[in-house]
Design a protein around this motif. Structure first.
Motif, mmCIF file in Angstrom:
data_model
loop_
_atom_site.group_PDB
_atom_site.id
_atom_site.type_symbol
_atom_site.label_atom_id
_atom_site.label_comp_id
_atom_site.label_asym_id
_atom_site.label_seq_id
_atom_site.Cartn_x
_atom_site.Cartn_y
_atom_site.Cartn_z
ATOM 1 N N SER A 11 10.381 6.898 -2.030
ATOM 2 C CA SER A 11 10.794 5.699 -2.781
ATOM 3 C C SER A 11 9.740 4.595 -2.653
ATOM 4 O O SER A 11 9.523 3.840 -3.605
ATOM 5 C CB SER A 11 12.169 5.207 -2.335
ATOM 6 O OG SER A 11 12.127 4.696 -1.028
ATOM 7 N N THR A 12 9.071 4.504 -1.509
ATOM 8 C CA THR A 12 7.987 3.525 -1.363
ATOM 9 C C THR A 12 6.839 3.881 -2.297
ATOM 10 O O THR A 12 6.291 3.006 -2.983
ATOM 11 C CB THR A 12 7.493 3.462 0.098
ATOM 12 O OG1 THR A 12 8.570 3.034 0.925
ATOM 13 C CG2 THR A 12 6.315 2.501 0.252
ATOM 14 N N ARG A 13 6.467 5.157 -2.339
ATOM 15 C CA ARG A 13 5.397 5.586 -3.254
ATOM 16 C C ARG A 13 5.766 5.275 -4.699
ATOM 17 O O ARG A 13 4.923 4.802 -5.473
ATOM 18 C CB ARG A 13 5.102 7.079 -3.082
ATOM 19 C CG ARG A 13 4.504 7.428 -1.730
ATOM 20 C CD ARG A 13 3.936 8.835 -1.686
ATOM 21 N NE ARG A 13 4.843 9.873 -2.133
ATOM 22 C CZ ARG A 13 5.657 10.571 -1.346
ATOM 23 N NH1 ARG A 13 5.694 10.340 -0.047
ATOM 24 N NH2 ARG A 13 6.446 11.509 -1.852
ATOM 25 N N GLU A 14 7.041 5.479 -5.060
ATOM 26 C CA GLU A 14 7.478 5.199 -6.427
ATOM 27 C C GLU A 14 7.404 3.701 -6.732
ATOM 28 O O GLU A 14 6.950 3.304 -7.811
ATOM 29 C CB GLU A 14 8.903 5.705 -6.652
ATOM 30 C CG GLU A 14 9.388 5.445 -8.069
ATOM 31 C CD GLU A 14 10.819 5.918 -8.303
ATOM 32 O OE1 GLU A 14 11.170 6.070 -9.479
ATOM 33 O OE2 GLU A 14 11.568 6.104 -7.332
ATOM 34 N N LYS A 15 7.833 2.855 -5.801
ATOM 35 C CA LYS A 15 7.768 1.400 -6.009
ATOM 36 C C LYS A 15 6.328 0.947 -6.224
ATOM 37 O O LYS A 15 6.055 0.104 -7.080
ATOM 38 C CB LYS A 15 8.376 0.658 -4.816
ATOM 39 C CG LYS A 15 9.881 0.754 -4.752
ATOM 40 C CD LYS A 15 10.409 0.119 -3.477
ATOM 41 C CE LYS A 15 11.877 0.437 -3.295
ATOM 42 N NZ LYS A 15 12.345 0.186 -1.937
ATOM 43 N N VAL A 16 5.415 1.501 -5.441
ATOM 44 C CA VAL A 16 3.996 1.158 -5.600
ATOM 45 C C VAL A 16 3.496 1.613 -6.964
ATOM 46 O O VAL A 16 2.843 0.856 -7.693
ATOM 47 C CB VAL A 16 3.150 1.776 -4.461
ATOM 48 C CG1 VAL A 16 1.661 1.642 -4.758
ATOM 49 C CG2 VAL A 16 3.501 1.126 -3.128
ATOM 50 N N ARG A 17 3.820 2.850 -7.328
ATOM 51 C CA ARG A 17 3.383 3.402 -8.614
ATOM 52 C C ARG A 17 3.892 2.549 -9.774
ATOM 53 O O ARG A 17 3.144 2.232 -10.706
ATOM 54 C CB ARG A 17 3.872 4.848 -8.729
ATOM 55 C CG ARG A 17 3.207 5.650 -9.805
ATOM 56 C CD ARG A 17 3.611 7.121 -9.803
ATOM 57 N NE ARG A 17 5.043 7.300 -9.970
ATOM 58 C CZ ARG A 17 5.878 7.766 -9.036
ATOM 59 N NH1 ARG A 17 5.430 8.097 -7.851
ATOM 60 N NH2 ARG A 17 7.158 7.892 -9.287
ATOM 61 N N LEU A 18 5.157 2.146 -9.713
ATOM 62 C CA LEU A 18 5.739 1.333 -10.781
ATOM 63 C C LEU A 18 5.124 -0.063 -10.822
ATOM 64 O O LEU A 18 4.924 -0.638 -11.901
ATOM 65 C CB LEU A 18 7.255 1.242 -10.617
ATOM 66 C CG LEU A 18 8.021 2.547 -10.845
ATOM 67 C CD1 LEU A 18 9.497 2.370 -10.491
ATOM 68 C CD2 LEU A 18 7.861 3.023 -12.285
ATOM 69 N N ALA A 19 4.827 -0.633 -9.650
ATOM 70 C CA ALA A 19 4.234 -1.977 -9.603
ATOM 71 C C ALA A 19 2.830 -1.996 -10.197
ATOM 72 O O ALA A 19 2.453 -2.930 -10.897
ATOM 73 C CB ALA A 19 4.196 -2.480 -8.160
ATOM 74 N N ILE A 20 2.062 -0.942 -9.925
ATOM 75 C CA ILE A 20 0.683 -0.882 -10.424
ATOM 76 C C ILE A 20 0.658 -0.549 -11.908
ATOM 77 O O ILE A 20 -0.120 -1.104 -12.666
ATOM 78 C CB ILE A 20 -0.130 0.175 -9.642
ATOM 79 C CG1 ILE A 20 -0.256 -0.245 -8.190
ATOM 80 C CG2 ILE A 20 -1.503 0.368 -10.267
ATOM 81 C CD1 ILE A 20 -0.824 0.846 -7.303
ATOM 82 N N GLY A 21 1.514 0.366 -12.315
ATOM 83 C CA GLY A 21 1.530 0.796 -13.713
ATOM 84 C C GLY A 21 0.266 1.571 -14.059
ATOM 85 O O GLY A 21 -0.442 2.069 -13.181
ATOM 86 N N ARG A 22 -0.047 1.641 -15.331
ATOM 87 C CA ARG A 22 -1.243 2.373 -15.784
ATOM 88 C C ARG A 22 -2.506 1.535 -15.600
ATOM 89 O O ARG A 22 -3.599 2.058 -15.488
ATOM 90 C CB ARG A 22 -1.103 2.768 -17.254
ATOM 91 C CG ARG A 22 -0.017 3.785 -17.504
ATOM 92 C CD ARG A 22 -0.344 5.181 -17.001
ATOM 93 N NE ARG A 22 -1.487 5.730 -17.702
ATOM 94 C CZ ARG A 22 -2.478 6.411 -17.113
ATOM 95 N NH1 ARG A 22 -2.484 6.613 -15.837
ATOM 96 N NH2 ARG A 22 -3.479 6.879 -17.818
ATOM 97 N N ARG A 23 -2.339 0.207 -15.623
ATOM 98 C CA ARG A 23 -3.482 -0.697 -15.484
ATOM 99 C C ARG A 23 -2.960 -1.998 -14.890
ATOM 100 O O ARG A 23 -2.227 -2.723 -15.553
ATOM 101 C CB ARG A 23 -4.126 -0.930 -16.843
ATOM 102 C CG ARG A 23 -5.303 -1.885 -16.799
ATOM 103 C CD ARG A 23 -5.920 -2.083 -18.172
ATOM 104 N NE ARG A 23 -6.835 -1.001 -18.461
ATOM 105 C CZ ARG A 23 -7.199 -0.636 -19.689
ATOM 106 N NH1 ARG A 23 -6.706 -1.250 -20.729
ATOM 107 N NH2 ARG A 23 -8.054 0.343 -19.856
ATOM 108 N N PRO A 24 -3.331 -2.323 -13.640
ATOM 109 C CA PRO A 24 -2.769 -3.496 -12.980
ATOM 110 C C PRO A 24 -3.269 -4.844 -13.532
ATOM 111 O O PRO A 24 -2.659 -5.867 -13.287
ATOM 112 C CB PRO A 24 -3.163 -3.323 -11.517
ATOM 113 C CG PRO A 24 -4.321 -2.401 -11.530
ATOM 114 C CD PRO A 24 -4.155 -1.533 -12.748
ATOM 115 N N ALA A 25 -4.360 -4.822 -14.296
ATOM 116 C CA ALA A 25 -4.869 -6.042 -14.937
ATOM 117 C C ALA A 25 -5.669 -5.624 -16.168
ATOM 118 O O ALA A 25 -6.184 -4.497 -16.238
ATOM 119 C CB ALA A 25 -5.752 -6.835 -13.973
#
Length: 131
Positions: A11-25
């Motif tokens: 779940s931590t890995r998923e939260k990180v993945r969702l926060a970053i998305g495909r392009r963080p900026a």
């Protein structure tokens, strides 16, 4: 750019993945996430030279991200920038010991994490261009 995410907690890995998305900026390349649940897998990926930024969970078990970060900084040639996820703000001194390049406290704020990852991606890009 390849971003490694290390945590024994899916779940931590998923939260990180969702926060970053495909392009963080907008000004950084698209991200390819590489997930790891064990310390040996992290070191293997970092040794390969294919990782541009690593995000390590300071609370991972049995090998915490702080120890993994310090090991990587000591042993991996041209180690990529490392972001450390910490559970308590008071753990910042341990993050300094681990030689992490950035620190984000949990619970994860997606905006803060995306900005920190984008900064590390920019740093990696500027180092790559310099060499």
């Amino acid at each position: 750019m390849r971003v490694l995410v290390y945590s024994d907690d899916a779940s931590t890995r998923e939260k990180v993945r969702l926060a970053i998305g495909r392009r963080p900026a907008a000004d950084v390349p698209l991200v390819e996430i590489v997930e790891c649940a064990t310390q040996p897998a992290v070191i293997k990926h970092l040794d390969s030279g294919d990782i541009d930024v690593a995000i390590l969970d300071g609370e991972a078990q049995p090998a915490g991200g702080m120890g993994v970060s310090r090991q990587a900084k000591d042993e991996v040639h041209n180690c990529p920038p490392i972001l450390l996820l910490i559970a308590r703000r008071d753990d910042r001194w341990l993050a300094n010991w681990s030689r992490a390049d950035a620190v984000v406290a949990q619970p994860i704020d997606p905006v803060v994490l995306a900005e920190a990852v984008a900064d590390l991606m920019r740093r990696r890009l500027s180092l790559t261009k310099a060499h």
